[in-house]
Enzyme design. Sequence first.
Site, PDB file in Angstrom:
ATOM      1  N   ASP A 213      -1.469   0.850  17.014  1.00 20.13           N
ATOM      2  CA  ASP A 213      -2.834   1.845  17.675  1.00 20.13           C
ATOM      3  C   ASP A 213      -1.833   3.019  17.746  1.00 20.13           C
ATOM      4  O   ASP A 213      -1.287   3.216  18.660  1.00 20.13           O
ATOM      5  CB  ASP A 213      -3.542   1.241  18.790  1.00 20.13           C
ATOM      6  CG  ASP A 213      -4.548   2.316  19.385  1.00 20.13           C
ATOM      7  OD1 ASP A 213      -4.302   3.465  19.070  1.00 20.13           O
ATOM      8  OD2 ASP A 213      -5.308   1.850  20.140  1.00 20.13           O
ATOM      9  N   HIS A 214      -2.016   3.980  16.854  1.00 18.73           N
ATOM     10  CA  HIS A 214      -1.076   5.287  16.971  1.00 18.73           C
ATOM     11  C   HIS A 214      -1.319   6.181  18.259  1.00 18.73           C
ATOM     12  O   HIS A 214      -0.364   6.810  18.465  1.00 18.73           O
ATOM     13  CB  HIS A 214      -1.149   6.237  15.604  1.00 18.73           C
ATOM     14  CG  HIS A 214      -2.733   6.879  15.658  1.00 18.73           C
ATOM     15  ND1 HIS A 214      -3.802   6.079  15.043  1.00 18.73           N
ATOM     16  CD2 HIS A 214      -2.783   8.079  15.857  1.00 18.73           C
ATOM     17  CE1 HIS A 214      -4.700   7.108  14.883  1.00 18.73           C
ATOM     18  NE2 HIS A 214      -4.355   8.090  15.719  1.00 18.73           N
TER      19      HIS A 214
ATOM     20  N   GLY B 200       0.853  -0.988   0.027  1.00 14.64           N
ATOM     21  CA  GLY B 200      -0.070   0.051  -0.083  1.00 14.64           C
ATOM     22  C   GLY B 200       0.891   1.187  -0.089  1.00 14.64           C
ATOM     23  O   GLY B 200       0.535   2.234   0.683  1.00 14.64           O
ATOM     24  N   ALA B 201       1.948   1.108  -0.734  1.00 17.20           N
ATOM     25  CA  ALA B 201       2.965   2.334  -0.757  1.00 17.20           C
ATOM     26  C   ALA B 201       2.496   3.552  -1.348  1.00 17.20           C
ATOM     27  O   ALA B 201       3.389   4.505  -1.042  1.00 17.20           O
ATOM     28  CB  ALA B 201       4.468   1.809  -1.316  1.00 17.20           C
ATOM     29  N   THR B 202       1.628   3.508  -2.092  1.00 19.18           N
ATOM     30  CA  THR B 202       1.284   4.702  -2.872  1.00 19.18           C
ATOM     31  C   THR B 202      -0.147   5.418  -2.106  1.00 19.18           C
ATOM     32  O   THR B 202      -0.404   6.338  -2.402  1.00 19.18           O
ATOM     33  CB  THR B 202       0.783   4.454  -4.407  1.00 19.18           C
ATOM     34  OG1 THR B 202      -0.207   3.535  -4.501  1.00 19.18           O
ATOM     35  CG2 THR B 202       2.004   4.083  -4.914  1.00 19.18           C
ATOM     36  N   GLY B 203      -0.442   4.991  -1.032  1.00 18.18           N
ATOM     37  CA  GLY B 203      -1.291   5.408  -0.355  1.00 18.18           C
ATOM     38  C   GLY B 203      -1.299   6.525   0.705  1.00 18.18           C
ATOM     39  O   GLY B 203      -0.226   7.043   0.927  1.00 18.18           O
TER      40      GLY B 203
ATOM     41  N   GLU C 227     -12.859  15.945  18.097  1.00 20.37           N
ATOM     42  CA  GLU C 227     -12.565  16.222  16.773  1.00 20.37           C
ATOM     43  C   GLU C 227     -13.254  17.388  16.198  1.00 20.37           C
ATOM     44  O   GLU C 227     -14.626  17.353  16.452  1.00 20.37           O
ATOM     45  CB  GLU C 227     -12.388  15.219  15.775  1.00 20.37           C
ATOM     46  CG  GLU C 227     -11.571  14.239  15.867  1.00 20.37           C
ATOM     47  CD  GLU C 227     -11.697  13.154  14.850  1.00 20.37           C
ATOM     48  OE1 GLU C 227     -11.145  13.569  13.797  1.00 20.37           O
ATOM     49  OE2 GLU C 227     -11.715  11.955  15.066  1.00 20.37           O
TER      50      GLU C 227
ATOM     51  N   LYS D 291       1.819   8.112  21.171  1.00 21.81           N
ATOM     52  CA  LYS D 291       1.488   9.539  21.444  1.00 21.81           C
ATOM     53  C   LYS D 291       2.518   9.937  23.020  1.00 21.81           C
ATOM     54  O   LYS D 291       2.352   8.986  23.621  1.00 21.81           O
ATOM     55  CB  LYS D 291       0.339  10.142  21.572  1.00 21.81           C
ATOM     56  CG  LYS D 291      -0.402  10.206  20.230  1.00 21.81           C
ATOM     57  CD  LYS D 291      -2.061  10.741  20.249  1.00 21.81           C
ATOM     58  CE  LYS D 291      -2.330  10.662  19.037  1.00 21.81           C
ATOM     59  NZ  LYS D 291      -2.057  11.704  17.970  1.00 21.81           N
TER      60      LYS D 291
ATOM     61  N   HIS E 123      -8.739   2.714  20.523  1.00 23.24           N
ATOM     62  CA  HIS E 123      -7.705   3.966  21.354  1.00 23.24           C
ATOM     63  C   HIS E 123      -8.410   4.394  22.770  1.00 23.24           C
ATOM     64  O   HIS E 123      -7.799   4.535  23.562  1.00 23.24           O
ATOM     65  CB  HIS E 123      -8.095   5.433  20.450  1.00 23.24           C
ATOM     66  CG  HIS E 123      -7.733   5.466  19.130  1.00 23.24           C
ATOM     67  ND1 HIS E 123      -6.711   4.495  18.537  1.00 23.24           N
ATOM     68  CD2 HIS E 123      -8.405   5.855  17.788  1.00 23.24           C
ATOM     69  CE1 HIS E 123      -6.485   4.554  17.455  1.00 23.24           C
ATOM     70  NE2 HIS E 123      -7.496   5.395  16.733  1.00 23.24           N
TER      71      HIS E 123
END
Length: 494
Positions: free
Chosen positions: A179-180, A14-17, A218, A184, A242
């Site tokens: 899980d980004h 998925g390198a162009t995503g 958000e 953090k 999250h």
Amino acid sequence: MTTNTPKAVIVIFGATGDLANRKLYPSIYRLYRNGKLSDNFAVIGVARRPLTNEDFQNNVKKSIENFDDPHIDKDEFASHFHYNPFDIQDLGHYQALDKFINALDEKHQTEGNRLFYFSMAPNFFGTLAANLKSEGLTTAKGWTRLVIEKPFGHDYPSAKELNDQIREAFDEDQIYRIDHYLGKEMVQNIEVIRFANALFEPLWNNQHISNIQITSSEVLGVEERGRYYDSAGALKDMVQNHMLQMMALIAMDPPIKLSPEEIRSEKVKVLRALRPMTEDDVHKYFVRGQYDKGLVNGEELPAYRAGNGVDPDSNTDTFVAAKLMIDNFRWAGVPIYMRTGKRMKQKSTEIVVEFKDLPMNLYYGKEHDTRPNLLVIHVQPHEGITLHVNAKKGDYSASSTPIQLSYENSSHDKMNTPEAYEILLHDCMRGDSTNFTHWDEVALSWKFVDVIADAWGKKKADFPNYETGSNGPKAADDLLAEDGFQWWDVTPNK
């Protein structure tokens, strides 16, 4: 666990995503710039699009154009990147990819280490993993690891099916479910704040804490993600991963030592202790919402149902508030409130720990403005810690007033603060799985969330029920008011 500067061939499917261009390439650059990645690395970009190597390297350089470091030659950095057009169904492509990896391994002296990164639609994960194994790509002289983006399934049965497929090709200790939020800075600080300070850990229980609030709001709507989001919603997109992960870090007992296995064990205990929901309980403990149109900075923004790819009669939640109870000795009787939503008043992720009042507060009355003591962990966009306490007013009286003791990452600090993906990529290459989710955590989270999703799916909601630019539906405030609490607005003073 490997502790030296990592060496590896990184294969990004998925390198162009969008994710690869926005997050992965800049993160690899920052690791390289900061000396956390040696010259012994190569990146193979894999996707269907027929690009040349030069096109791909130009895309990489474009993704890092905002970085200005005279000590780094961007052409030299980009020369480590190679493109490989690929058809997931064609086994011959896997064999050719294996030869390509071996050639780059020899060229860059990466010691046979392979990192596969699945940055693509999850429906391809099972096939991709199976074919990587069948064609011998998962067997190398060094280590082999797999990084998987969320969503990891859309409910427990689909997550288990996906896990079973991947486990046919990779062992659990090779799988890094990203899980980004766990990368953090201030989420990682939760453990340090708790376990390195005698001021807090002795008070971290139901004798001294009245409630805990976790908010992730958000200001943006679903934008171009309408088609995906309408099949997920805030419950599955945010709460299942999250929010429950932050809750587990806040509520877990001190681990025996700071190893991935011991920390994971304590988080799993928290998830197991979550009071289970029945469908009849859901309306008492959970609130769902969907945003309507509204004015923001003088501009009228559309309702969720008017979004691109969204069903005009959608029953999907864009907001969730919840009251969770952990039935263990430490937390019995302490509600943990969560809320997350889109198109809300402000962008903010923070954790508020509200302490109980004194048995007899001498500074109580009309002349005193006392409030509960709060410990606030600001995750984003502000990063820092605020302690809300009561002190004497700076005048001739003996009256009291709330004050804030704050630490905030300064703009100077933030220049050198690693990004979440940067931290997590580095952890993975070092073999440190502390900040990744284990299958046991994923399974318990889905089992808990599935009951709520099933209950909501059986009943049509009265949507939309909150205006764009607000703090969500009134029912979310009522959820706390029933217990005598309120949501705290704790944005740091500027």
